[in-house]
Design an enzyme around this catalytic site. Structure first.
Site, short mmCIF file in Angstrom:
data_model
loop_
_atom_site.label_atom_id
_atom_site.label_comp_id
_atom_site.label_asym_id
_atom_site.label_seq_id
_atom_site.Cartn_x
_atom_site.Cartn_y
_atom_site.Cartn_z
N ASN A 1 -39.95 34.40 107.28
CA ASN A 1 -40.31 33.40 106.27
C ASN A 1 -41.76 33.66 105.86
O ASN A 1 -42.68 33.38 106.63
CB ASN A 1 -40.15 32.01 106.89
CG ASN A 1 -40.46 30.89 105.91
OD1 ASN A 1 -40.89 31.13 104.77
ND2 ASN A 1 -40.25 29.66 106.34
N ARG B 1 -35.94 33.81 104.38
CA ARG B 1 -35.90 32.55 103.66
C ARG B 1 -36.46 32.80 102.27
O ARG B 1 -37.57 33.32 102.12
CB ARG B 1 -36.77 31.51 104.37
CG ARG B 1 -36.76 30.22 103.61
CD ARG B 1 -37.76 29.23 104.12
NE ARG B 1 -37.63 28.01 103.34
CZ ARG B 1 -38.64 27.22 103.05
NH1 ARG B 1 -39.84 27.49 103.49
NH2 ARG B 1 -38.43 26.13 102.35
N HIS C 1 -34.03 22.31 100.58
CA HIS C 1 -33.61 22.04 101.97
C HIS C 1 -32.12 22.35 102.19
O HIS C 1 -31.51 21.82 103.12
CB HIS C 1 -33.80 20.56 102.36
CG HIS C 1 -35.21 20.11 102.48
ND1 HIS C 1 -35.61 18.85 102.07
CD2 HIS C 1 -36.32 20.71 102.97
CE1 HIS C 1 -36.90 18.71 102.30
NE2 HIS C 1 -37.36 19.82 102.84
N ARG D 1 -46.11 13.60 98.85
CA ARG D 1 -45.52 13.62 97.50
C ARG D 1 -44.99 12.25 97.12
O ARG D 1 -44.41 11.56 97.95
CB ARG D 1 -44.36 14.62 97.45
CG ARG D 1 -44.80 16.05 97.58
CD ARG D 1 -43.59 16.98 97.57
NE ARG D 1 -43.80 18.04 98.53
CZ ARG D 1 -42.83 18.68 99.18
NH1 ARG D 1 -41.58 18.39 98.94
NH2 ARG D 1 -43.12 19.62 100.03
N GLU E 1 -33.24 25.41 110.85
CA GLU E 1 -33.11 26.24 109.65
C GLU E 1 -33.11 27.74 109.99
O GLU E 1 -32.41 28.52 109.36
CB GLU E 1 -34.22 25.89 108.66
CG GLU E 1 -33.99 24.49 108.08
CD GLU E 1 -35.16 23.91 107.33
OE1 GLU E 1 -35.22 24.13 106.12
OE2 GLU E 1 -36.02 23.25 107.95
#
Ligand code: ADP
Length: 401
Positions: free
Chosen positions: A7, A91, A180, A241, A385
């Site tokens: 990643n 990823r 996600h 956010r 993940e």
């Protein structure tokens, strides 16, 4: 198969070496500040304690060479030879409309990732650098791209289209993509396994609540709707956010405060959400502590956060018609019993009854936190993940989806 999961960020390279047969993490590490002078490399290989060293790495290729060297080194190695690596899984944040599934990396796939770079300018280019570094250093290894967006490509048009003039979809591909996806797919699979039912036969609402959060409606294993949109800014309130708000608000603030689009983007992405509303922190642990001590803004933040989550849960219940389980995952979802209890309050009439005792004591383990009398199940399912990327990499090589 041993899969190296990679990643890459703009100045970082994160990896895990996973044995897919046993789900065991053989090695993991993180190289930071690549190309910024003093490069930091921390890793945990095998049973050895975590090690931190300084290295030289002007780019991702040099960083990767260091990592591969450590994977076979006499002191820190977990492999006798790099030949033991069966494949590399990357990823990749944005697959745009090009990818419904993970993909074996070919020149065409690289071009498509490049083309989708406009939709994720901070993420796709470094993800691609990682792919190119692996191609250069390990040219014979098969590589697979696993996209955050691919799982949501099954969303129907009514879920992904914004009511803007249609030309903006045609010209700029402005639509909802969702993110996600790897996590939502993984916890959905695990939930089905736990419930002892085929994924194709159940409907789920999966709540990935971490620093970034998204909620997904899944029917028969397919994403039908998700709370994040064109970017990961839409949806529920997150660490820093804002989540969804009236778009007129940002035009108004920009005008009043004379902000550039970049400044406004920073305000919405980095200074809002739990941090902005509470004025305390983006970390729920600190918000919970302050709320316990009676801090009004901390309590308000919790309430606004939970309200934003419940709006999606309610909306998705109506959309799915029947919901077999609501799943909580990621940092907040797995650990924060207060948020879970508030999210599931007064849902008895909808068929969901929380076991409050079990909920309070559950942290980070796959657990059914509903009462046995509850028609719908409420589950905590730890996400993974990296493991999902490793499994998808193997499935692509085996010709499975
Ligand atoms: P990311 O989206 O960066 O992968 P995580 O899924 O690791 O984030 O979630 C990180 C967030 O989870 C933290 O910012 C914090 O708010 C929350 N969190 C982690 N542990 C706890 C805990 N024990 N109680 C409450 N919240 C927690």
């Amino acid at each position: 198969m041993k899969v190296l999961v990679v990643n890459c960020g703009s100045s970082s390279l994160k990896y895990q070496l996973i044995e897919t047969k046993t789900s065991e993490v053989l090695a993991k590490g993180l190289v930071e500040r690549i190309g910024l002078g003093e490069v930091e490399y921390s890793f945990t290989h095998g049973q050895k304690p975590k090690t931190k060293i300084g290295i030289q790495a002007k780019n991702h290729t040099e960083a990767l060479k260091e990592v591969l060297g450590k994977l076979v080194s006499p002191d820190h190695g977990v492999l006798t030879s790099l030949d033991e690596i069966g494949a590399i899984g990357h990823r990749v944040v944005h697959g745009g409309e090009s990818f419904y599934h993970s993909a074996l990396i070919t020149d065409e796939v690289i071009k498509a990732i490049e083309a989708n770079g406009e939709l994720a300018p901070l993420h796709n280019p470094p993800n691609l650098q990682g792919i190119l570094a692996c191609k250069e250093v390990l040219p014979s290894k098969k590589q697979v791209a696993v996209f955050d967006t691919a799982f949501h490509q099954t969303m129907p048009e009514r879920s992904y289209m914004y009511a803007l003039p249609y030309e903006y979809y045609e010209k700029y591909k402005i639509r909802r993509y969702g993110f996600h996806g790897t996590s939502h797919r993984y916890v959905a699979m695990k939930a089905a396994e736990f419930l002892g039912k085929p994924l194709e036969s159940i409907n789920l609402i999966t709540c990935h609540l971490g620093n970034g959060s998204s909620i997904t409606a899944i029917a028969g294993g397919k994403s039908m709707d998700t709370s994040m949109g064109f970017t990961p800014l839409e949806g529920v309130v997150m660490g820093t956010r804002s989540g969804s708000l009236d778009p007129a608000v940002l035009l108004y603030i920009m005008e009043k405060e004379n902000l550039t689009p970049k400044q406004m983007s920073d305000l919405l992405n980095k200074k809002s959400g739990i941090l902005g509303l509470s004025g305390i922190s983006n970390d729920m642990r600190e918000i919970n502590d302050a709320a316990d001590k009676g801090n009004h803004r901390a309590k308000l933040t919790l309430e606004v956060l939970v309200h934003s989550i419940r709006r999606y849960i309610g909306g998705y219940m109506v959309e799915l018609g029947r919901v077999d389980a609501i799943v909580f995952t990621a940092g907040i979802g797995e650990n924060d019993w207060v948020v879970r209890e508030m999210c599931m309050a007064n849902m008895e009439n909808w068929g969901f009854v929380l076991d409050k005792e079990k909920n309070r004591t559950t942290r980070g383990t796959l657990t059914d936190i509903s009462l046995s009398s509850s028609k719908g199940k409420i589950l905590v399912v730890p996400t993974n993940e990296e493991l999902m990327i490793a499994l998808e990499t193997q499935w692509v090589l085996e010709g499975k989806e």
